[in-house]
Every structure is written in C-alpha cells, then in structure tokens.
Design a protein around this motif. Structure first.
Motif, mmCIF file in Angstrom:
data_model
loop_
_atom_site.group_PDB
_atom_site.id
_atom_site.type_symbol
_atom_site.label_atom_id
_atom_site.label_comp_id
_atom_site.label_asym_id
_atom_site.label_seq_id
_atom_site.Cartn_x
_atom_site.Cartn_y
_atom_site.Cartn_z
ATOM 1 N N ARG A 102 0.823 -1.206 0.000
ATOM 2 C CA ARG A 102 0.000 0.000 0.000
ATOM 3 C C ARG A 102 0.856 1.254 0.000
ATOM 4 N NH1 ARG A 102 -1.727 4.084 3.360
ATOM 5 N NH2 ARG A 102 -0.276 3.365 4.934
ATOM 6 N N ILE A 103 1.890 1.291 0.844
ATOM 7 C CA ILE A 103 2.629 2.529 1.036
ATOM 8 C C ILE A 103 3.494 2.889 -0.168
ATOM 9 C CG2 ILE A 103 4.778 1.681 2.063
ATOM 10 C CD1 ILE A 103 2.658 4.715 3.209
ATOM 11 N N VAL A 104 3.992 1.881 -0.896
ATOM 12 C CA VAL A 104 4.823 2.189 -2.070
ATOM 13 C C VAL A 104 4.014 2.965 -3.115
ATOM 14 C CG1 VAL A 104 6.066 1.195 -4.027
ATOM 15 C CG2 VAL A 104 6.537 0.391 -1.718
ATOM 16 N N PRO A 105 2.866 2.431 -3.569
ATOM 17 C CA PRO A 105 2.073 3.243 -4.510
ATOM 18 C C PRO A 105 1.493 4.491 -3.850
ATOM 19 C CG PRO A 105 0.870 1.250 -3.917
ATOM 20 C CD PRO A 105 2.259 1.090 -3.393
ATOM 21 N N TYR A 106 1.155 4.396 -2.555
ATOM 22 C CA TYR A 106 0.601 5.564 -1.865
ATOM 23 C C TYR A 106 1.620 6.692 -1.809
ATOM 24 C CZ TYR A 106 -1.114 8.621 1.817
ATOM 25 O OH TYR A 106 -1.528 9.725 2.513
ATOM 26 N N ALA A 107 2.829 6.397 -1.323
ATOM 27 C CA ALA A 107 3.860 7.426 -1.224
ATOM 28 C C ALA A 107 4.248 7.942 -2.605
ATOM 29 C CB ALA A 107 5.089 6.872 -0.493
ATOM 30 N N ALA A 108 4.337 7.017 -3.560
ATOM 31 C CA ALA A 108 4.679 7.421 -4.925
ATOM 32 C C ALA A 108 3.641 8.398 -5.470
ATOM 33 C CB ALA A 108 4.788 6.189 -5.819
ATOM 34 N N LEU A 109 2.364 8.031 -5.332
ATOM 35 C CA LEU A 109 1.287 8.894 -5.814
ATOM 36 C C LEU A 109 1.222 10.199 -5.025
ATOM 37 C CD1 LEU A 109 -1.554 6.275 -6.350
ATOM 38 C CD2 LEU A 109 -0.528 7.723 -8.118
ATOM 39 N N HIS A 110 1.467 10.116 -3.712
ATOM 40 C CA HIS A 110 1.373 11.305 -2.869
ATOM 41 C C HIS A 110 2.415 12.349 -3.263
ATOM 42 C CE1 HIS A 110 0.446 12.773 1.507
ATOM 43 N NE2 HIS A 110 0.235 13.689 0.593
ATOM 44 N N PHE A 111 3.668 11.917 -3.380
ATOM 45 C CA PHE A 111 4.732 12.848 -3.753
ATOM 46 C C PHE A 111 4.519 13.400 -5.163
ATOM 47 C CE2 PHE A 111 7.339 10.977 -0.286
ATOM 48 C CZ PHE A 111 7.808 12.151 0.254
ATOM 49 N N GLY A 143 -3.092 13.927 -0.938
ATOM 50 C CA GLY A 143 -3.417 12.906 0.048
ATOM 51 C C GLY A 143 -4.706 12.181 -0.288
ATOM 52 N N GLY A 144 -5.735 12.940 -0.692
ATOM 53 C CA GLY A 144 -7.004 12.327 -1.065
ATOM 54 C C GLY A 144 -6.865 11.423 -2.274
ATOM 55 N N THR A 145 -6.104 11.862 -3.262
ATOM 56 C CA THR A 145 -5.884 11.074 -4.472
ATOM 57 C C THR A 145 -5.196 9.749 -4.148
ATOM 58 O OG1 THR A 145 -5.699 13.067 -5.846
ATOM 59 C CG2 THR A 145 -4.759 11.035 -6.733
ATOM 60 N N ALA A 146 -4.150 9.820 -3.339
ATOM 61 C CA ALA A 146 -3.396 8.616 -2.987
ATOM 62 C C ALA A 146 -4.243 7.638 -2.178
ATOM 63 C CB ALA A 146 -2.138 9.009 -2.196
ATOM 64 N N LEU A 153 -5.770 -1.794 0.079
ATOM 65 C CA LEU A 153 -4.552 -2.365 0.638
ATOM 66 C C LEU A 153 -4.394 -1.992 2.116
ATOM 67 C CD1 LEU A 153 -2.128 -1.746 -2.348
ATOM 68 C CD2 LEU A 153 -2.828 -3.976 -1.462
ATOM 69 N N ASP A 154 -4.830 -0.784 2.470
ATOM 70 C CA ASP A 154 -4.778 -0.373 3.871
ATOM 71 C C ASP A 154 -5.761 -1.196 4.692
ATOM 72 O OD1 ASP A 154 -3.935 1.511 6.021
ATOM 73 O OD2 ASP A 154 -6.040 2.077 5.963
ATOM 74 N N LEU A 155 -6.919 -1.475 4.117
ATOM 75 C CA LEU A 155 -7.914 -2.308 4.785
ATOM 76 C C LEU A 155 -7.345 -3.704 5.049
ATOM 77 C CD1 LEU A 155 -11.032 -2.505 5.594
ATOM 78 C CD2 LEU A 155 -11.301 -3.627 3.378
ATOM 79 N N ALA A 156 -6.686 -4.289 4.038
ATOM 80 C CA ALA A 156 -6.098 -5.625 4.187
ATOM 81 C C ALA A 156 -5.007 -5.610 5.240
ATOM 82 C CB ALA A 156 -5.532 -6.091 2.840
ATOM 83 N N ARG A 157 -4.170 -4.582 5.226
ATOM 84 C CA ARG A 157 -3.091 -4.472 6.215
ATOM 85 C C ARG A 157 -3.651 -4.442 7.626
ATOM 86 N NH1 ARG A 157 -0.051 0.192 8.255
ATOM 87 N NH2 ARG A 157 -1.908 1.362 7.663
ATOM 88 N N THR A 210 -11.253 8.096 6.828
ATOM 89 C CA THR A 210 -9.906 8.157 6.259
ATOM 90 C C THR A 210 -9.721 9.433 5.450
ATOM 91 O OG1 THR A 210 -9.816 5.746 6.113
ATOM 92 C CG2 THR A 210 -8.224 6.975 4.803
ATOM 93 N N LEU A 211 -10.681 9.716 4.557
ATOM 94 C CA LEU A 211 -10.599 10.924 3.742
ATOM 95 C C LEU A 211 -10.714 12.184 4.601
ATOM 96 C CD1 LEU A 211 -12.680 9.970 0.574
ATOM 97 C CD2 LEU A 211 -10.219 10.400 0.702
ATOM 98 N N ILE A 212 -11.649 12.145 5.556
ATOM 99 C CA ILE A 212 -11.820 13.302 6.443
ATOM 100 C C ILE A 212 -10.538 13.576 7.209
ATOM 101 C CG2 ILE A 212 -13.070 14.188 8.448
ATOM 102 C CD1 ILE A 212 -15.503 12.604 7.490
ATOM 103 N N GLY A 213 -9.826 12.496 7.539
ATOM 104 C CA GLY A 213 -8.583 12.655 8.286
ATOM 105 C C GLY A 213 -7.406 13.020 7.405
ATOM 106 N N ILE A 214 -7.286 12.385 6.224
ATOM 107 C CA ILE A 214 -6.099 12.594 5.393
ATOM 108 C C ILE A 214 -6.078 13.961 4.732
ATOM 109 C CG2 ILE A 214 -6.987 11.699 3.205
ATOM 110 C CD1 ILE A 214 -3.474 11.151 4.701
ATOM 111 N N LEU A 215 -7.249 14.495 4.388
ATOM 112 C CA LEU A 215 -7.257 15.797 3.720
ATOM 113 C C LEU A 215 -6.634 16.881 4.585
ATOM 114 C CD1 LEU A 215 -10.734 15.702 1.927
ATOM 115 C CD2 LEU A 215 -8.467 15.310 0.949
ATOM 116 N N PRO A 216 -7.069 17.034 5.848
ATOM 117 C CA PRO A 216 -6.399 18.045 6.679
ATOM 118 C C PRO A 216 -4.988 17.624 7.077
ATOM 119 C CG PRO A 216 -8.056 16.890 7.966
ATOM 120 C CD PRO A 216 -8.245 16.480 6.533
ATOM 121 N N TYR A 217 -4.771 16.319 7.317
ATOM 122 C CA TYR A 217 -3.441 15.876 7.748
ATOM 123 C C TYR A 217 -2.387 16.131 6.681
ATOM 124 C CZ TYR A 217 0.504 12.830 8.667
ATOM 125 O OH TYR A 217 1.772 12.342 8.834
#
Length: 345
Positions: A102-111, A143-146, A153-157, A210-217
C-alpha cells in the motif's frame, strides 16, 4: 614492445573510458525518463523503506487502537514483549507485506500528485499567491488522491495486523484468538473474503473517516513544513538535518490534530472481527463512531496509540526524507518551481 608501465596506463585509460561511457549511457537513460515517473520511483522507495523500518511500532499501534483483547491495557514495551513471546519476530511484521504494497504506490502517488497539483495551482490560480496556502491545498488534494487509489490495501493491512494468532502454542489467556476458519491467511485471502461478503463497498469500509482525516493531515503536514522552513536562515535551507527536523515536527502536529479520525477508521475496518464479548459494534458514520467511542470508553480512547505514533513518526519521516532526497539526486529530478518560501517535497 610495450613495457609493464605502459600496459598498466593503457589498461587504466581503457577502464576509465569504459566507466565514463557507461555513466554517460546511464545518464542518457535517466534523462529519457519523464519527471513524474522519477517522482513516483523516488516517493515509492522512500515510503517502502520507511514503513518497513517502523513496522513493529505500527503493528503495536493498531492493536492498541482497536482495543484487541490482551493488549488494550498494555503499554508500548509490554505489547512488543507480548507479541515477541507469542508470535516471534515475524509477529512484528504481520501485515507489513500489505502495508508496503500500500505505502509504495501511496507514497509514490502522494509525492508525485503533490508536485503536479502544486505546479498547476501556481500556474492557473495566481490569485492564491505562492505561499504555504498552495502547499496546504496541493498536499490535501494529493493525500485524497493517494488514499482513493490504495485504500483496499490499507484495509487488508489492518485486518491482518489486528488478528493475533498464537503461533508458539503458549497463548492461554488475555490475547484475542481466532479459529482457523476465520483467520486471514494473506492479502489475497482478505480481498477475496471481503469482496465476497460486501463487494466493492466492503473494500472501502472506513474510507469516510480516512478521507476526512487525510485531507487536513496531508495539507497541514506540507503547510507546517513550509512555514517552519520559512523561519530557517538561508544558509541552512539545504541542510538534511533541518529538513528532517521540520518534517518530523510537521508530521507530529498533523497526526495530533487528526488522530481521533484514524482511531475511528481502524475500528470500522475491524468491527466485524471483534467478538460480541468485546462489545464490537457497527458504526454507521464517522460522527457516530466518535460519539460511541467517547461514550463507551472515554475521550482518551480517541488517542489510544498516539504515543507510539509519535515514536514512529520521527524515524519514519527521517528515513523517508533521507531516501527521497537521495533518490531525487540519483534520478536527477530538477528542483521544484520556487515559491515565496523555499519549498521541498
């Protein structure tokens, strides 16, 4: 006839020429790669390495957040000892495969998304200026996009990390046990069972908080980072130590303000795994989840595991920024468009 010294010199020259030619070909290949692909690679590498380094703390945090039996009343060190006793070293990394996937595509997409959104905002919405507000908006959107792209994948983790199975045969009381028919065996098994039970909607259970949290975070993290850097003297702007310090402080600030939403998200993800004896219940909304947790367990439960999050945020941010900076240099990613405050991914 060529003497030994001449032969040695010729050999050195040939080796040097071959090395230079190889470096030139490598640079040529790197130059041919689009910048956004380089950003994806750099961000993905940074995310994967940083996440693996703090995996034991991440596993323990999830057990504390979800009030797993036998762990909800323990502290960080006792929880780590208990995991080691019952599951061995491998227990520290349960769910880390899904986490890294999850984090590899997430971090890649986020940056990458952050860089792209920031550039587009600067190019198309000049009325917003070029200060930290741009980083707030770009970071939130990225953050929302990622999250939308990697949430299953986060759910599975989380589901894998939540279950505590006694692999050493000495777990008798206090920790949650699972029958073989209910324990998840891997990422694919989680996807298959969740999809069978709830379809696509099941794979996105908990996406609201998750979205409510990640957007401001995500927005606050970039905003705070840029604001902190603005107060750093120009001669220290490129210091790695300065970047790590500012990033860690920004991460801690963002985590503290949005952490209760993360607790609700985790509990929504594992609510169907909680036995009735533990008082498991289904939350219909984020607001209901917050109210229920406070009513049943007190407001402190909204911050369960926060201390361990602080402990893992600092090394995670430090490793992530260091790897990302190294990868940017290695991949020859050009400097970002500058704003009124010196910015850095």
């Amino acid at each position: 006839m060529m003497n030994s010294s001449q032969g040695s010199t010729l050999s050195s020259n040939v080796t040097g020429f071959a090395g230079a030619a190889s470096a030139h070909r490598e640079a040529k290949y790197i130059d041919a790669v689009p910048v956004y692909v380089k950003e994806l690679i750099a961000g993905g590498a940074a995310g994967g390495i940083a996440k693996t380094a703090v995996a034991p703390l991440e596993r323990t945090k999830i057990l504390l957040q979800t009030r797993t039996q036998g762990f909800h009343s323990l502290g960080i060190y006792p929880s780590l000892k208990k995991l080691l006793k019952h599951e061995g070293v491998a227990g520290f990394y349960k769910g880390n495969g899904a986490s890294v996937l999850r984090i590899v595509p997430y971090a890649a997409l986020h940056f990458m998304a952050y860089e792209q959104y920031r550039s587009r905002i600067l190019d198309n919405y000049s009325a917003l200026g070029t200060g930290p507000i741009v980083d707030l908006l770009a970071g939130s959107a990225a953050g929302g996009t990622a999250v939308l792209c990697t949430y299953p994948l986060d759910l599975a983790r989380t589901k894998l990390a939540y279950q505590v199975v006694d692999t050493r045969g000495d777990l008798k009381h206090g920790a949650l046990q699972f029958h073989s028919s209910s324990a998840y065996t891997g990422i694919g098994n989680v996807f298959n069972r969740v999809y069978t039970e709830g379809g696509v909607r099941g794979l996105y259970r908990g996406i609201g908080p998750t979205l409510i949290g990640i957007l401001p975070y995500a927005g606050l993290k970039f905003y705070a980072y840029e604001e902190l850097k603005r107060h750093v003297p120009e001669e220290h702007q490129k210091s790695i130590a300065m970047r790590l310090s500012c990033g860690a402080i920004a991460g801690v600030l963002g985590q503290t303000l949005t952490y209760p939403l993360d607790v609700v998200r985790r509990q929504m993800q594992v609510e169907h795994l909680q036995p009735s004896s533990q008082g498991g219940q289904v939350y219909k909304s984020t607001r209901e989840g917050l109210a229920s947790i406070v009513g049943n367990h007190g407001w402190r439960q909204l911050f369960a595991g926060l201390s361990i999050n602080y402990i893992k945020v600092v090394p995670s941010v430090a490793i992530g920024f260091t790897v990302y900076d190294s990868m940017k240099t290695r991949l020859q990613i050009p400097p970002r468009q500058k704003s009124s405050t010196t910015a850095s991914a």
